[in-house]
Scaffold this active site. Structure first.
Site, PDB file in Angstrom:
ATOM      1  N   HIS A 134       0.854  -1.193   0.000  1.00  0.00           N
ATOM      2  CA  HIS A 134       0.000   0.000   0.000  1.00  0.00           C
ATOM      3  C   HIS A 134       0.889   1.242   0.000  1.00  0.00           C
ATOM      4  O   HIS A 134       0.976   1.982   0.976  1.00  0.00           O
ATOM      5  CB  HIS A 134      -0.928  -0.006   1.219  1.00  0.00           C
ATOM      6  CG  HIS A 134      -2.059   0.961   1.114  1.00  0.00           C
ATOM      7  ND1 HIS A 134      -3.344   0.641   1.484  1.00  0.00           N
ATOM      8  CD2 HIS A 134      -2.131   2.239   0.687  1.00  0.00           C
ATOM      9  CE1 HIS A 134      -4.145   1.674   1.293  1.00  0.00           C
ATOM     10  NE2 HIS A 134      -3.405   2.672   0.813  1.00  0.00           N
ATOM     11  N   HIS A 136       1.887   4.858  -1.587  1.00  0.00           N
ATOM     12  CA  HIS A 136       1.678   6.065  -2.385  1.00  0.00           C
ATOM     13  C   HIS A 136       3.078   6.568  -2.748  1.00  0.00           C
ATOM     14  O   HIS A 136       3.807   7.049  -1.884  1.00  0.00           O
ATOM     15  CB  HIS A 136       0.942   7.137  -1.582  1.00  0.00           C
ATOM     16  CG  HIS A 136      -0.457   6.775  -1.197  1.00  0.00           C
ATOM     17  ND1 HIS A 136      -1.562   7.386  -1.750  1.00  0.00           N
ATOM     18  CD2 HIS A 136      -0.939   5.876  -0.296  1.00  0.00           C
ATOM     19  CE1 HIS A 136      -2.664   6.881  -1.215  1.00  0.00           C
ATOM     20  NE2 HIS A 136      -2.306   5.955  -0.326  1.00  0.00           N
ATOM     21  N   HIS A 219     -10.204   3.452  -6.267  1.00  0.00           N
ATOM     22  CA  HIS A 219     -10.179   4.360  -5.116  1.00  0.00           C
ATOM     23  C   HIS A 219     -11.390   5.269  -5.153  1.00  0.00           C
ATOM     24  O   HIS A 219     -11.757   5.806  -6.203  1.00  0.00           O
ATOM     25  CB  HIS A 219      -8.898   5.200  -5.105  1.00  0.00           C
ATOM     26  CG  HIS A 219      -8.636   5.860  -3.790  1.00  0.00           C
ATOM     27  ND1 HIS A 219      -9.386   6.928  -3.328  1.00  0.00           N
ATOM     28  CD2 HIS A 219      -7.727   5.592  -2.821  1.00  0.00           C
ATOM     29  CE1 HIS A 219      -8.942   7.297  -2.141  1.00  0.00           C
ATOM     30  NE2 HIS A 219      -7.929   6.502  -1.807  1.00  0.00           N
ATOM     31  N   HIS A 320      -6.556  13.819   1.725  1.00  0.00           N
ATOM     32  CA  HIS A 320      -7.641  13.700   0.747  1.00  0.00           C
ATOM     33  C   HIS A 320      -8.130  15.052   0.227  1.00  0.00           C
ATOM     34  O   HIS A 320      -9.255  15.177  -0.236  1.00  0.00           O
ATOM     35  CB  HIS A 320      -8.777  12.856   1.328  1.00  0.00           C
ATOM     36  CG  HIS A 320      -8.383  11.419   1.461  1.00  0.00           C
ATOM     37  ND1 HIS A 320      -8.430  10.543   0.406  1.00  0.00           N
ATOM     38  CD2 HIS A 320      -7.867  10.732   2.508  1.00  0.00           C
ATOM     39  CE1 HIS A 320      -7.988   9.362   0.804  1.00  0.00           C
ATOM     40  NE2 HIS A 320      -7.634   9.453   2.071  1.00  0.00           N
TER      41      HIS A 320
END
EC number: 3.5.1.5
Length: 566
Positions: A134, A136, A219, A320
């Protein structure tokens, strides 16, 4: 035969069968289940020691001896906790057993010769390199940070500090995928990239797989709708790649039941199957009960502590692209942070219902803390819940096997790379981490990539010996020049067949992923539980097989301030 005390033996050759070790400052204890040595014939390097010409070192030629032997190591693996010599040949694990000179010593399974290097494993714990699925890829500096923590494989998506990457683990489209595959040549890390899966027609997804993506990521920030989910899984089934999903927190495109229905019993890796990371609020955690779901959680909520809730809101707003001045954005963030589900996450890990651990690097998670947070969670559960059913009072071997599988073999199985990495087994790539027991899980001593030392704790380079301060992590020869070829770049089978390595002039070996679409939860080693899950939408209480999952937040953790100055 002369005898020595058990204590003296351990001081010379390391612990043997029946001896126990404490893992750092945790309350976890392992016991050696088997020692592969022949007592009295152990090999050890050094002045006046065994591995000398005509003694423990044979006269055999290069093809008949090991390139490297790690002597007298304690191996911690999902398949056992044993003491053995580990032989490496051609960058792979060639043997786990007894090393030495077969011309004069009995029971030797791996020959030492003039072509053999020795790494001292006495008193050390040896594990497979971690697999973090996971990632990024926000900045390249993450890779060094992860490597120094004991992670040797990173899978995820991104293109750098773009808002899309900061929020989602997607490398979108052939141009970005090719660019990242080319960049991967520069790093001493096995790397694989996920394409963007949020498309409702097949061609844009197929293009990404053919370009080299090893899977697709759905996502919610791109829209994890039932149509996108169905299409993505259909493409994955045809091209044998994995699909990972961060589902719909706001339940706009459907509720958890609609997402599960869109899976149509097909294999999927559910990211953030946890207490606060995202996905259907508040019940995404219930997905752990599905036979086709391979669930993972990320380390920001690992384990549940008195500080967990307080730090999450600000992290979430940044990751986010939310605005604290907009009430709806704040409400969105608050809906994801739930004390009850975070506490349940601890217990679901302990019973083997959540199969994998990962970082969520720089997107709420800490890339260098996957291994540390895993063992903190195991410790917390030992303290709060006692020994697992499979463990006697004197050791925690089964719990340790369960937790190490979460960041080694299970993510490797899930993403189709377990044929080369994920465990210490003969024939697999020698991605190996050595730990002093007092620093287990928090600060490794040495990291090998395909049998070559890539990183280690090292003292002042100008000192007369290697140990004077400042001692800190430094890249070794396996991290430079041609040594980078000891790391791999993973691609899809279709890209491999099309010659993607030659097309992009990649220097690192290119390896195809395979055999993912048939996987079920039962394939998750020591972490295959599928309890019947219930989540109360009002109180957020979580039940597994009717049992309310509650635990207190930890006030004190091991592997924490004691090991860090800053």
């Amino acid at each position: 035969m002369s005898k020595i005390s058990r204590q003296a033996y351990a001081e010379i050759f390391g612990p043997t069968t029946g001896d126990r070790l404490r893992l750092a400052d945790t309350e976890l204890f392992i016991e050696i289940e088997k020692d592969f040595t022949t007592y009295g014939e152990e090999v050890k390097f050094g002045g006046g020691k065994v591995i000398r010409d005509g003694m423990g070192q044979s006269q055999r030629n290069y093809k008949d001896v090991m390139d490297t032997v790690i002597t007298n190591a304690v191996i911690v693996e999902h398949w056992g906790i044993v003491k053995a010599d580990i032989g490496l040949k051609g960058g792979k694990i060639a043997g786990i057993g007894k090393a030495g000179n077969p011309d004069i010593q009995p029971d030797v399974t791996m020959a030492i010769g003039g072509a053999t290097e020795i790494i001292a494993g006495e008193g050390m714990i040896v594990t497979a390199g971690g697999v973090d699925t996971h990632i990024h890829f926000i900045c390249p500096q993450q890779i060094e940070e992860a490597l120094m923590s004991g992670v040797t494989t990173m899978i995820g998506g991104g293109t750098g500090p773009a808002v899309g990457t900061a929020a989602t683990t997607c490398t979108p489209g052939p141009w970005h995928i090719h660019s990242m595959l080319s960049a991967a040549d520069a790093f001493p890390m096995n790397l694989g990239f996920l394409g963007k899966g949020n498309v409702s027609l097949p061609t844009p997804l197929e293009e990404q797989i053919h370009a080299g993506a090893i899977g697709l990521k759905l996502h919610e920030d791109w829209g994890s709708t039932p149509a996108a989910i169905d299409n993505c899984l259909s493409v994955a089934d045809r091209l044998d790649v994995q699909v990972a999903i961060h589902s719909d927190t706001l339940n706009e495109g459907g509720f958890l039941e609609h997402t599960l229905a869109a899976f149509k019993d097909r294999t999927i890796h559910t990211f953030h199957t946890e207490g606060a990371g995202g996905g259907h609020a508040p019940d995404i955690i219930a997905a752990v009960g599905q036979a086709n779901v391979l669930p993972s959680s990320t380390n920001p909520t690992r384990p549940f502590t008195v500080n967990t809730l307080d730090e999450h809101l600000d992290m979430l707003m940044v990751c986010h692209h939310l605005d604290p001045a907009i009430a709806e954005d704040v409400a969105f963030a608050e809906s994801r942070i739930r004390r009850e589900t975070i506490a349940a996450e601890d217990i679901l890990h302990d019973i083997g219902a959540i199969s994998m651990m990962s970082s969520d690097s720089q997107a709420m998670g800490r890339v260098g803390e996957v291994i540390m947070r895993t063992w903190q969670t195991a410790h917390k559960m030992k303290v709060q819940r006692g020994s697992l059913a499979g463990d006697p009072a004197r050791n925690d071997n089964f719990r340790v096997k369960r937790y190490i599988a979460k960041y080694t073999i299970n993510p490797a199985i899930t993403h189709g790379i377990s044929h080369v990495v994920g465990s210490l087994e003969v024939g697999k790539v020698a991605d190996i981490v050595l730990w002093k027991p007092a620093f287990f899980g928090v600060k490794p001593s040495m990291i090998l990539k395909s049998g070559m030392i890539a990183a280690a704790q090292m003292g002042d380079p100008n000192a007369s010996i290697p140990t004077p301060q400042p001692v800190h992590y430094r890249m070794m020869f396996g991290a430079y020049g041609g040594g980078l070829k000891t790391s791999m770049t993973f691609v899809s089978q279709s890209a491999f067949d099309a010659g993607i390595g030659d097309m992009l002039k990649l220097n690192k070996p290119v390896v195809a992923v395979k055999n993912m679409r048939h996987l079920r939860k039962r394939d998750m080693i020591h972490n295959s539980a599928t309890p019947k899950m219930e989540v109360d939408s009002e109180t957020y209480e979580v039940r597994a097989d009717g049992e309310l999952l509650v635990c207190e937040p930890a006030k004190i953790l091991p592997l924490a301030q004691r090991y860090f100055l800053f």
